[in-house]
Each structure stands twice: as structure tokens, then as C-alpha cells.
Design a protein around this motif. Sequence first.
Motif, PDB file in Angstrom:
ATOM      1  N   THR A 184       0.734  -1.303   0.167  1.00 49.11           N
ATOM      2  CA  THR A 184      -0.028   0.099   0.008  1.00 49.11           C
ATOM      3  C   THR A 184       0.920   1.234   0.105  1.00 49.11           C
ATOM      4  OG1 THR A 184       0.031   0.134   2.384  1.00 49.11           O
ATOM      5  CG2 THR A 184      -1.922  -1.094   1.346  1.00 49.11           C
ATOM      6  N   GLY A 185       0.515   2.446  -0.484  1.00 49.11           N
ATOM      7  CA  GLY A 185       1.217   3.657  -0.586  1.00 49.11           C
ATOM      8  C   GLY A 185       2.259   3.560  -1.435  1.00 49.11           C
ATOM      9  N   ALA A 186       1.777   2.856  -2.604  1.00 51.39           N
ATOM     10  CA  ALA A 186       3.068   2.333  -3.640  1.00 51.39           C
ATOM     11  C   ALA A 186       3.170   3.278  -4.839  1.00 51.39           C
ATOM     12  CB  ALA A 186       2.630   0.923  -4.068  1.00 51.39           C
ATOM     13  N   ALA A 187       2.416   4.272  -4.889  1.00 51.30           N
ATOM     14  CA  ALA A 187       2.478   5.302  -5.981  1.00 51.30           C
ATOM     15  C   ALA A 187       3.942   6.048  -6.036  1.00 51.30           C
ATOM     16  CB  ALA A 187       1.469   6.407  -5.819  1.00 51.30           C
ATOM     17  N   ARG A 188       4.439   6.160  -4.740  1.00 52.05           N
ATOM     18  CA  ARG A 188       5.856   6.952  -4.675  1.00 52.05           C
ATOM     19  C   ARG A 188       6.538   6.447  -3.479  1.00 52.05           C
ATOM     20  NH1 ARG A 188       3.501  12.869  -2.540  1.00 52.05           N
ATOM     21  NH2 ARG A 188       3.736  12.149  -0.439  1.00 52.05           N
ATOM     22  N   GLY A 189       7.790   7.026  -3.296  1.00 50.41           N
ATOM     23  CA  GLY A 189       8.397   6.951  -2.111  1.00 50.41           C
ATOM     24  C   GLY A 189       8.847   5.613  -1.833  1.00 50.41           C
ATOM     25  N   MET A 190       8.858   5.131  -0.682  1.00 48.98           N
ATOM     26  CA  MET A 190       9.305   3.569  -0.278  1.00 48.98           C
ATOM     27  C   MET A 190       8.382   2.633  -0.930  1.00 48.98           C
ATOM     28  SD  MET A 190      10.838   3.936   3.505  1.00 48.98           S
ATOM     29  CE  MET A 190      10.295   5.565   4.171  1.00 48.98           C
ATOM     30  N   GLY A 191       7.070   3.077  -0.871  1.00 48.70           N
ATOM     31  CA  GLY A 191       6.449   1.992  -1.264  1.00 48.70           C
ATOM     32  C   GLY A 191       6.587   1.690  -2.762  1.00 48.70           C
ATOM     33  N   VAL A 205       3.238  -8.163  -7.822  1.00 51.96           N
ATOM     34  CA  VAL A 205       2.751  -7.415  -6.590  1.00 51.96           C
ATOM     35  C   VAL A 205       1.483  -6.530  -7.196  1.00 51.96           C
ATOM     36  CG1 VAL A 205       3.313  -5.120  -5.722  1.00 51.96           C
ATOM     37  CG2 VAL A 205       5.097  -6.651  -6.364  1.00 51.96           C
ATOM     38  N   VAL A 206       0.611  -6.423  -6.188  1.00 46.11           N
ATOM     39  CA  VAL A 206      -0.685  -5.751  -6.113  1.00 46.11           C
ATOM     40  C   VAL A 206      -0.298  -4.630  -5.634  1.00 46.11           C
ATOM     41  CG1 VAL A 206      -3.065  -5.258  -5.554  1.00 46.11           C
ATOM     42  CG2 VAL A 206      -2.203  -7.670  -6.254  1.00 46.11           C
ATOM     43  N   ALA A 207       0.159  -3.323  -6.327  1.00 45.64           N
ATOM     44  CA  ALA A 207       0.682  -2.117  -5.791  1.00 45.64           C
ATOM     45  C   ALA A 207      -0.571  -0.931  -5.663  1.00 45.64           C
ATOM     46  CB  ALA A 207       1.553  -1.503  -6.977  1.00 45.64           C
ATOM     47  N   ALA A 208      -0.878  -0.708  -4.640  1.00 39.68           N
ATOM     48  CA  ALA A 208      -2.113   0.108  -4.346  1.00 39.68           C
ATOM     49  C   ALA A 208      -1.651   1.575  -3.654  1.00 39.68           C
ATOM     50  CB  ALA A 208      -3.057  -0.751  -3.353  1.00 39.68           C
ATOM     51  N   ASP A 209      -2.603   2.583  -3.975  1.00 35.82           N
ATOM     52  CA  ASP A 209      -2.554   3.810  -3.415  1.00 35.82           C
ATOM     53  C   ASP A 209      -3.821   4.462  -3.690  1.00 35.82           C
ATOM     54  OD1 ASP A 209       0.445   5.604  -2.996  1.00 35.82           O
ATOM     55  OD2 ASP A 209      -1.249   6.792  -3.053  1.00 35.82           O
ATOM     56  N   ILE A 210      -3.996   5.616  -2.882  1.00 34.87           N
ATOM     57  CA  ILE A 210      -5.448   6.475  -2.849  1.00 34.87           C
ATOM     58  C   ILE A 210      -5.223   7.337  -4.334  1.00 34.87           C
ATOM     59  CG2 ILE A 210      -4.398   8.459  -1.661  1.00 34.87           C
ATOM     60  CD1 ILE A 210      -7.166   8.229  -0.307  1.00 34.87           C
ATOM     61  N   ASN A 211      -3.849   7.444  -4.740  1.00 34.10           N
ATOM     62  CA  ASN A 211      -3.677   8.061  -5.777  1.00 34.10           C
ATOM     63  C   ASN A 211      -3.568   7.436  -6.888  1.00 34.10           C
ATOM     64  OD1 ASN A 211      -2.552   9.693  -7.752  1.00 34.10           O
ATOM     65  ND2 ASN A 211      -1.083  10.836  -6.722  1.00 34.10           N
ATOM     66  N   ASP A 212      -4.491   6.999  -7.540  1.00 37.88           N
ATOM     67  CA  ASP A 212      -4.647   5.919  -8.593  1.00 37.88           C
ATOM     68  C   ASP A 212      -4.006   6.323  -9.878  1.00 37.88           C
ATOM     69  OD1 ASP A 212      -6.853   7.502  -9.118  1.00 37.88           O
ATOM     70  OD2 ASP A 212      -8.000   5.856  -9.603  1.00 37.88           O
ATOM     71  N   ASP A 244      -8.118   3.218  -0.379  1.00 37.57           N
ATOM     72  CA  ASP A 244      -8.216   4.084   0.573  1.00 37.57           C
ATOM     73  C   ASP A 244      -7.809   3.168   1.941  1.00 37.57           C
ATOM     74  OD1 ASP A 244      -8.428   6.100   2.805  1.00 37.57           O
ATOM     75  OD2 ASP A 244     -10.025   6.754   1.928  1.00 37.57           O
ATOM     76  N   VAL A 245      -6.852   3.162   2.726  1.00 44.23           N
ATOM     77  CA  VAL A 245      -6.457   2.208   3.572  1.00 44.23           C
ATOM     78  C   VAL A 245      -7.385   2.217   4.828  1.00 44.23           C
ATOM     79  CG1 VAL A 245      -4.172   1.829   2.859  1.00 44.23           C
ATOM     80  CG2 VAL A 245      -4.498   3.717   4.575  1.00 44.23           C
ATOM     81  N   VAL A 246      -8.158   3.682   4.857  1.00 40.92           N
ATOM     82  CA  VAL A 246      -9.000   3.767   6.136  1.00 40.92           C
ATOM     83  C   VAL A 246     -10.216   2.797   6.057  1.00 40.92           C
ATOM     84  CG1 VAL A 246      -8.150   6.109   6.339  1.00 40.92           C
ATOM     85  CG2 VAL A 246     -10.408   5.501   5.310  1.00 40.92           C
ATOM     86  N   ASP A 247     -10.294   2.097   4.810  1.00 42.34           N
ATOM     87  CA  ASP A 247     -11.510   1.250   4.417  1.00 42.34           C
ATOM     88  C   ASP A 247     -11.459  -0.269   4.354  1.00 42.34           C
ATOM     89  OD1 ASP A 247     -14.003  -0.018   3.478  1.00 42.34           O
ATOM     90  OD2 ASP A 247     -14.158   1.436   1.755  1.00 42.34           O
ATOM     91  N   PRO A 248     -11.708  -0.934   5.479  1.00 44.24           N
ATOM     92  CA  PRO A 248     -11.612  -2.280   5.640  1.00 44.24           C
ATOM     93  C   PRO A 248     -11.963  -3.149   4.454  1.00 44.24           C
ATOM     94  CG  PRO A 248     -12.619  -1.490   7.334  1.00 44.24           C
ATOM     95  CD  PRO A 248     -12.658  -0.375   6.650  1.00 44.24           C
ATOM     96  N   GLU A 249     -13.113  -2.699   3.905  1.00 47.05           N
ATOM     97  CA  GLU A 249     -13.517  -3.331   2.682  1.00 47.05           C
ATOM     98  C   GLU A 249     -12.723  -3.204   1.381  1.00 47.05           C
ATOM     99  OE1 GLU A 249     -17.662  -2.428   1.596  1.00 47.05           O
ATOM    100  OE2 GLU A 249     -18.343  -3.095   4.015  1.00 47.05           O
ATOM    101  N   GLN A 250     -12.145  -1.991   1.308  1.00 46.49           N
ATOM    102  CA  GLN A 250     -11.190  -2.194   0.322  1.00 46.49           C
ATOM    103  C   GLN A 250      -9.730  -2.848   0.473  1.00 46.49           C
ATOM    104  OE1 GLN A 250     -10.478   1.959  -1.358  1.00 46.49           O
ATOM    105  NE2 GLN A 250     -12.593   2.907  -0.514  1.00 46.49           N
ATOM    106  N   HIS A 251      -9.610  -3.139   1.523  1.00 41.26           N
ATOM    107  CA  HIS A 251      -8.231  -3.826   1.874  1.00 41.26           C
ATOM    108  C   HIS A 251      -8.854  -5.516   1.366  1.00 41.26           C
ATOM    109  CE1 HIS A 251      -5.763  -1.637   3.989  1.00 41.26           C
ATOM    110  NE2 HIS A 251      -6.335  -0.973   4.646  1.00 41.26           N
ATOM    111  N   TRP A 268       2.520  -8.918   2.627  1.00 49.00           N
ATOM    112  CA  TRP A 268       1.584  -7.594   2.640  1.00 49.00           C
ATOM    113  C   TRP A 268       2.305  -6.603   3.464  1.00 49.00           C
ATOM    114  CZ3 TRP A 268      -4.003  -7.643   1.524  1.00 49.00           C
ATOM    115  CH2 TRP A 268      -4.494  -6.394   1.487  1.00 49.00           C
ATOM    116  N   ILE A 269       2.464  -5.467   2.815  1.00 50.52           N
ATOM    117  CA  ILE A 269       3.084  -4.505   3.207  1.00 50.52           C
ATOM    118  C   ILE A 269       2.398  -3.328   3.688  1.00 50.52           C
ATOM    119  CG2 ILE A 269       5.192  -2.795   2.955  1.00 50.52           C
ATOM    120  CD1 ILE A 269       5.350  -6.025   0.844  1.00 50.52           C
ATOM    121  N   ASN A 270       2.073  -2.945   4.830  1.00 50.54           N
ATOM    122  CA  ASN A 270       1.264  -2.106   5.136  1.00 50.54           C
ATOM    123  C   ASN A 270       2.250  -0.568   5.214  1.00 50.54           C
ATOM    124  OD1 ASN A 270      -1.404  -2.794   5.589  1.00 50.54           O
ATOM    125  ND2 ASN A 270      -0.465  -4.053   7.469  1.00 50.54           N
ATOM    126  N   ASN A 271       2.060   0.067   3.785  1.00 57.88           N
ATOM    127  CA  ASN A 271       3.294   0.989   3.760  1.00 57.88           C
ATOM    128  C   ASN A 271       2.581   2.497   3.872  1.00 57.88           C
ATOM    129  OD1 ASN A 271       5.897   2.365   2.989  1.00 57.88           O
ATOM    130  ND2 ASN A 271       4.408   2.811   1.424  1.00 57.88           N
TER     131      ASN A 271
END
Length: 429
Positions: A184-191, A205-212, A244-251, A268-271
Motif C-alpha cells: 500500500t502507498g505504492a505510488a511513490r517513495g518507499m512503497g 505485486v498488487v501495488a495500491a495507493d489512494i492516488n490511482d 483508501d487504507v481507512v476502509d476495511p472493505e477496500q483492503h 503484505w506491506i502496510n506502507n
Amino acid sequence: MGDLTVSATQAFYALQSHLIDSGDADAWAATFTADGAFHSPTYPAPVLGRRDLSAFARRFTETARAAGEVRRHVVTNVVLHPGGAEEAQVSAYLQVIATDSAGDTRILRFTTVHDRLRREDGRWRVHRRDIARDAPQPPVRPLPAPTKGTATMTPYEGTGPARVVDRPMEVVHPEMAGRTAVVTGAARGMGRAFTAALAARGVNVVAADINDVDMKAAAEEIARELAADPRAGAPGRVAARRVDVVDPEQHEALARAAVEEFGSLDYWINNAGVFPYAPVGEITAEQMSSVLDVNVQGVLHGSQAAARHMGPGGAIVNMSSVSAVRVRRGRAAYCASKAAVAHLTESLAVELGDLGLRVNSIAPGFIDTEMTRWLQDDPEALAAALDRVPLHRVGSPEEVVGVLLFLLSDSSRYVTGHSIAVDGGSRHV
Ligand SMILES: NC(=O)c1ccc[n+]([C@@H]2O[C@H](COP(=O)([O-])OP(=O)(O)OC[C@H]3O[C@@H](n4cnc5c(N)ncnc54)[C@H](O)[C@@H]3O)[C@@H](O)[C@H]2O)c1
């Protein structure tokens, strides 16, 4: 089979009867307290019969004797864990208490004991093997032959003060090839760096971010980079998703996507994380909640989804921070959230260990990403920050990758509930 109750008193009497039978009645008094009665809709009464418990009690006696001059021991919180119609586990806390000639008492030992009950010929019997040794072990997967030579992490080419890292790192984990990760948070930086490094080692890798939008662009860029890398053999695929990692259903949807698209879920990397500024005098309830929602609830819900879909041997890594142990002015919410991540990691490790899953956290210090760009653009603030780094430089995302790979790989398969600092030593300053 009806609903039934096995009382704590019944357990206590079984224990005491053993003590009397064994001739230790004068020297021993057994005290038993429990936080209520045991309820089990699954087991016919009595689950903890006298005979079963006397074997259990014998073990306590042996432990206590080994501890020296013992007058009394106390067993607290005997708990029954039903494990199916044919099997149950019982655990208890044991205190061994000695009384000296002046009558003063002291605790010699405080320990937890376990036993396993199995049904044989219609009776529950104690099996003397320790549950800890008997716990299901993750399958030991044989190391496949490397498919792509050695995966080398490129020298860090950032523009900031982390540039001094000019030697490539050799980090080879051939056993990771063919496995599946969610980052998660994979669009930039460490993710993003994690995603690229995993794919370079053959991990899908399933790479996920709020900024799709940026996530999709990053996934395409990583695929292009790996295709053009002469050292890359058979890289894994990267599937970009919005979360959006605040939503359990999206996880849950992410976990399902990983299994549907790649056939398994192994890492699973909670980043994903946010790093807002607000002095303690000004921070609002909404700000506090929003930080905790992303940085803490996001980790919890990600781990829950991972646990539902991973098999034994799976590994979860959470991103904590040096801020979990070092206060940074204006970052109270962030510091509290990262301390919570470090501790939550320990709870997750304890409880998900039952499923054969490992959970660890990484505590980065000052790493060169967009999150710390503001600091790097302010020479005075940068100098002050580097003053608190014994290695006198900013770290690169690549240097965090090395620890991530270790924590996911089979090299750390007996490591869980641990936090590894990647901070140039700054937690000590
Ligand atoms: N950079 C550092 O110095 C540093 C130090 C210690 C810990 N960390 C932690 O490491 C992790 C990664 O940091 P980074 O520096 O790469 O950060 P970053 O800001 O560069 O990237 C974070 C990513 O998370 C995404 N994100 C934010 N909220 C999200 C949400 N609700 N759902 C899904 N995605 C979301 C962002 O869009 C962004 O792409 C964070 O948890 C951070 O707190 C960073």
C-alpha cells in the motif's frame, strides 16, 4: 451435545486432589482463581475431569519442586481453548511462591504452562507435549534455483544528501520468485521502491495507493525499467489498484484481487502513511482521527485482510518510524500513530502467529522521499536534522528495501513481532 459449564472450582479440586494424593498436602496449598466459568457449546461435560487435571497438576508440582524451597503455588486463569470436537488446549499461569523461616513470601517463578487434551475412547486425556512445540509450522519451502541470476539493487541516484550511497547492494532471495505481495502507498517513495524491488525478484505485486493516477503511472514505469534492465531475468508483474487504507472493505478487495490475479497471497506491506504538521496546542480532534485512521487503522485492517487470505509462512511488514520512540516537534499525532503501529505489530504477531503468519515492522529514520522533501529544501532544518543522525546523512529508499526483503524472506522465518530501525542510528540521539 448441549451447552455446558465446567466450573473453575471443579478444576481446582482436581488439582488439589492430586496434591493430596502425592503426599504434598502439608507443604502445599493450591490457590486457584479464575475469571469466571468455562463455557463450551461443543464439549460434553466434564471437559476437565479430575484425572485429566491431575496430570496437568503433576507438571505444576514438578516445576515448583525444581524451583527450590516451595511452600505454595498459585494457578491463575486456567483457560480452555476448544480446538474442535476431538481436541482442546488448556493453559494456565503458574506462580511458585516460597515462604522463608521468617514467614515472608516471595514469588520464585511466574510462568505459563500449556497442555493439550485429546479425546480417546470417548474420554478427554492430557497429552503432555507442549503446545508451543506442537504448533503448526509453516511449510519449509525448498529454495528454487535462481531464475534470474543475482538481483542487484541499483546505487541510489536521488538528488538529496543520500547520494553518498554509491555501491550497489546484492540482495538475493530466490525463494521469493513467483510469490505475491500487496504493497500500500505504492505510488511513490518507499512503497514504489518496495514494489520495484519485489518485482525485480520475480514477486507479483498488487501495488495500491489512494492516488490511482500516479499509481498506474508508477506501475507502468516499473515494468518498463525492469524490461530494460539487462540484469533482470523474469520480473514479477505489477497490478496497480486504488485503495483508501481507512476502509476495511477496500483492503479485502485488494487481498481478493491478489489471489484472483496471481493465485496466492504471501506478503503484505502496510506502507501507506501521512505525516501532517500540527503543534499540540492546535491539533484538532479531526486531525488526530484522520492520522490514526490512515496510519493505525490502515495497518490493522490491512493485516486483517492479509490474515484472511494468507496461508502459513505468510509475512506482513508494517511501517513504523523512529518517531515511535523519538518526539518530533509539531508531529504529536504522527509520533503517537507510529508508536501505536510498533505496538500493534507485536499484538498482531502474537495473535496471527496462531495461523503461522509473521508480522514485523520497520522503523525508518530520515529517508529521502516526498514526505521529507520540505526538510531537504530548508538548509537550516536539514543541518539540524542531520545533527541527530550518527551516520550524518539521509537514508535512501533502497536502504529500507534491504530490510524489507529480509523481513519478508525465508531468511527471517523465525523472526516475528520485531521492529528493525533503518535510521542511521538516529533513535539514539
Ligand atoms: N520518509 C521518511 O523519512 C519516513 C520515516 C519514517 C517512516 N516513514 C513511513 O514510511 C511510509 C512510507 O513513507 P514515504 O516517505 O514513502 O511517504 P510518501 O508520502 O512519499 O508516500 C506515501 C504514499 O502513501 C499514499 N497514501 C496516503 N494516504 C493513503 C490512504 N489513505 N490510502 C492509500 N494510500 C495512501 C500516498 O498517496 C503516497 O503515495 C509511511 O508510512 C511513513 O509514515 C517515512
